[in-house]
Design an enzyme around this catalytic site. Sequence first.
Site, mmCIF file in Angstrom:
data_model
loop_
_atom_site.group_PDB
_atom_site.id
_atom_site.type_symbol
_atom_site.label_atom_id
_atom_site.label_comp_id
_atom_site.label_asym_id
_atom_site.label_seq_id
_atom_site.Cartn_x
_atom_site.Cartn_y
_atom_site.Cartn_z
ATOM 1 N N GLU A 307 -14.146 -17.754 -15.473
ATOM 2 C CA GLU A 307 -12.903 -18.121 -16.145
ATOM 3 C C GLU A 307 -12.927 -17.587 -17.570
ATOM 4 O OE1 GLU A 307 -12.248 -22.499 -13.991
ATOM 5 O OE2 GLU A 307 -12.737 -22.358 -16.118
ATOM 6 N N LYS A 309 -12.704 -18.109 -21.433
ATOM 7 C CA LYS A 309 -12.916 -19.222 -22.368
ATOM 8 C C LYS A 309 -11.728 -19.256 -23.326
ATOM 9 C CE LYS A 309 -16.412 -21.352 -25.311
ATOM 10 N NZ LYS A 309 -15.495 -21.775 -26.365
ATOM 11 N N PHE A 409 -7.715 -26.467 -15.918
ATOM 12 C CA PHE A 409 -8.747 -25.828 -15.101
ATOM 13 C C PHE A 409 -9.455 -26.788 -14.148
ATOM 14 C CE2 PHE A 409 -10.607 -26.329 -19.431
ATOM 15 C CZ PHE A 409 -11.511 -27.353 -19.164
#
Length: 956
Positions: A307, A309, A409
């Site tokens: 992912e 940041k 997320f």
Amino acid sequence: MSSERRPELEETAVDPATGSAASRKFSIVQDAVETTIVAPTNHGPSPRFSTLVRNLFEPLVNLSAVVAALRKKPTEAKAHIASQFIKGWVEEVGKDIYPAFRLILPDKDRERAVYGLKEKALGRLWVKVLNLAKDSPDAKALSEWKQGGNESAGNFSKRCYEVLSKRTSLTDYGHMTVDEVNERLDLLADGETDQAKQIEILTYFYKHMNATELKWLVNIILRQMKMNATEKVFFEPWHPDAESLFNVTASLKRVCWELTDPTKRLTSAEAQVSLFACFMPQIAAFPKYSGQDIAGKHFKGRPFYIEEKIDGERMQMHMSEYGNKFHWWSRRSKDFTETYGNSLDDASGSLTKRLRGIINPKVRNCVLDGEMVAYDPATKKIIPFGTLRTANRNEQNDLNLTKPMFMVFDILLLNDKPLVDYTLAERKRTLRTIFARTDNETVGQEGVLEVLPYTEATTAAEIETCMRKIIAESSEGLVIKDPTSVYRVNTRDDSWLKMKPEYMSEFGEKLDVVIIGGYYGSGKRGSILSSYLCGLRADGSDQFWSFFKVGGGLTAGDYQAIRTKTEGKWKRWDKNDKPKNVLLAGPNGDLERPDVWIEPSDSVVVEVKAASVVASDQYKVGLCLRFPRFRALRLDKTWEDGLTISQFAELRQTVEMEAENKELELEDRKRRNAGPGRGAKRLKLANVSSDEDELGTDERPTSVFKATSFAVLSDMSSPRYMSKAAVENLIKKHGGTVFQTVEGPHTIPVADTRTIKVQALTKRVHGVDVIRPNWLLDCINEEKLVALEPRNLLESSAETLALAKTNVDEFGDSYTRPLTYKEMQEVLRFMDQFDLDQTNPPDLMMEVLETNDGAVPKGMLFYGKKVYMSTSNMDTVALETQFRAYDALRCLQFGGANLVTDMKDLVVAVAKTEEEAKELRRVSSEQVFPFRVVSIKWVEESWKNGTVEIEDDYPL
């Protein structure tokens, strides 16, 4: 224990002055059922505050004495101290321990408002309370609390103790009770903006406490207890489920009031994340491995998720009743519900009113974990975190203003079902189903609430590809997650790993070096050595040259191990009696001098890694490590096994060759991917040689330097990097002789930077000529000794410089040799500027000519920094931007910047527009070592402030 008591919604008002019943209970609500939690009733009076100080705070700080007395390990001694205190409280006072826990764990107490006081402001208040003159030694000691060589340096509460102990009228402990201290602290928090009220309250404390009590009061106000004990030390003896409940509620009050009977345990449902109970989120850990090892060693070929940041504020969203109720909390448990909205109909909130229609209508309630960011609707981009507060205040009906956007997320609860024990892969699949709009790549709604995309990967190459993409987009880094992991509240472990670009370009070898000095820290490390000076051993000698400082990567265990091995062997650095075996840089041998030093033979060897090696005049070696990190304490090695200067030079050459090979592989990949006929054609100019010619890389030996002697005093930094050893080999290959020192007037000194050796030479030999290595390349390319030009001179006499100027025209065009392609570009650029300078002489140019009385002359402000700044397509930008760009270019030129046209080995690129910045970031992402992209303001602010500003602070 009933599950109805899980989620906290609101608490009734507290009146600390009266201690009314309103402060003894609060309500929690679940599914419209309200339960009131009442504080336990104590049977004894509130004990004195000094009880906490004498029986808890001081023993924990002076743990070694307790360890010796009890013959226990430190962790066991801490547990003993905490359990004895709690046992005594319950027996003598009662089961309501919340008043004590508020003072023991002030950073965990969400009920008390902030004081708005940090060290600087609190120091000013103490000066007023004590009626000190502003320029008195004690007033300065409070304002300059990080300075000084005594034990209190870097520890504000200890510094306060030193000042207060001289004046307080109480020598014995005071009589203030725990309840009285809490009441006064509540008043202090209420008077956050009223200085007179703050002084009045602190004066009361001063008159009723001794210096030791006041020291701990300062720690409580700062919410930094400095007693080497986490909340776990106190939670465990209070109740076996205390930590679990705190992790899912972040409520110290609930831990104290609900868990009064250690025999009654929480049910599994009560220990879960629940609606409207702020939990402590899972956070990512720093990786122990490189990108290659994360894929191979950590995941062992198993899939993992990558992912981006996000640069925002960690936030959790709680929603119930199909959107009629919302609650928002930050990572630090701060309530942001008023800011973002409490329902879909909340007109004052900046986000919830825009969520209507985004969340699937089948979702009754949920708990989401994510990052709150600022979103610019005009550019459709996430913008820096610092603008989030402005976005929160913007009027929502104005479509052109920045707005908050929630990047989700993870999902931890859905329709009353906790999901923390489900795998990340299962939670990700569930997360995609709760949003109504999933018909395009964006799950959710762009600019309002989006699900953060992720990539499933198995190899290190995929990590590197993602890293280059985020560099191109000027993003913060990556988070790598294990799809088989469950959600672990209040945990930082290796199931989530965060990586930043700096971690990707490590200097590839581990270095074993010897500690030769130490520096005292600040704050928690005020009385201990928090970082160390490391050195390289001079070949065939017991002398060590300073090389770099390291403090990152050391754990408490590492510090303790080093202390144990070196105890009693440290000596204060005395400028009048410097050690013979520890050599520092600088004319006086005092640059980067440590607070204390140690004989190398008494010291230890440590293993470190770093991002890169850079030139530095601050260290005796002439180089230093960039971003060094401690890896291990090598107790199997002695000081004689420490890396020598020559060994490091050989190691560095090996690393550079590997980097060049990697770059060639990257170029080969690009050529293969480009396909036939896609390569750009090279323009050949008359009297212009190729860039390859400029580098002097022809493998055919010559005798161009026959009967000529050289002393190479530094690495070559331009037109490309070449180590000192490589330059020496180049000279020998073409017939020259190399000495390590300047052997008489016939030896030519060669250097590209003013190292210690160069400085010593120019002091010893007035008017000596020091030639840059680029002259060697000119000679090799022409196969003869060519005339010197100003660009070839690092140091020179007036006569040599005057002669060199006769070999070029006014634009720098050589009369004696063909220009390289890069040089021709520079000449053309300067010619363009020459006409402009005649009509619009800028103030900055005149400023350069003035005498600079600062530490760094502006003529050397950007010295040695490789900078790219294009002046092409200037007619397409605004006139004001044109003038700013030309002024910035002159500042770089006169400031000694190494202006380049090739992106290879670039340090920083200056962009005029967002479009240019985007293209530069794309180019950067394709480089072996990515460069920084900054705005023109970086040059302007650096010039104005007389110091090179941090590039990351000036993105575009």
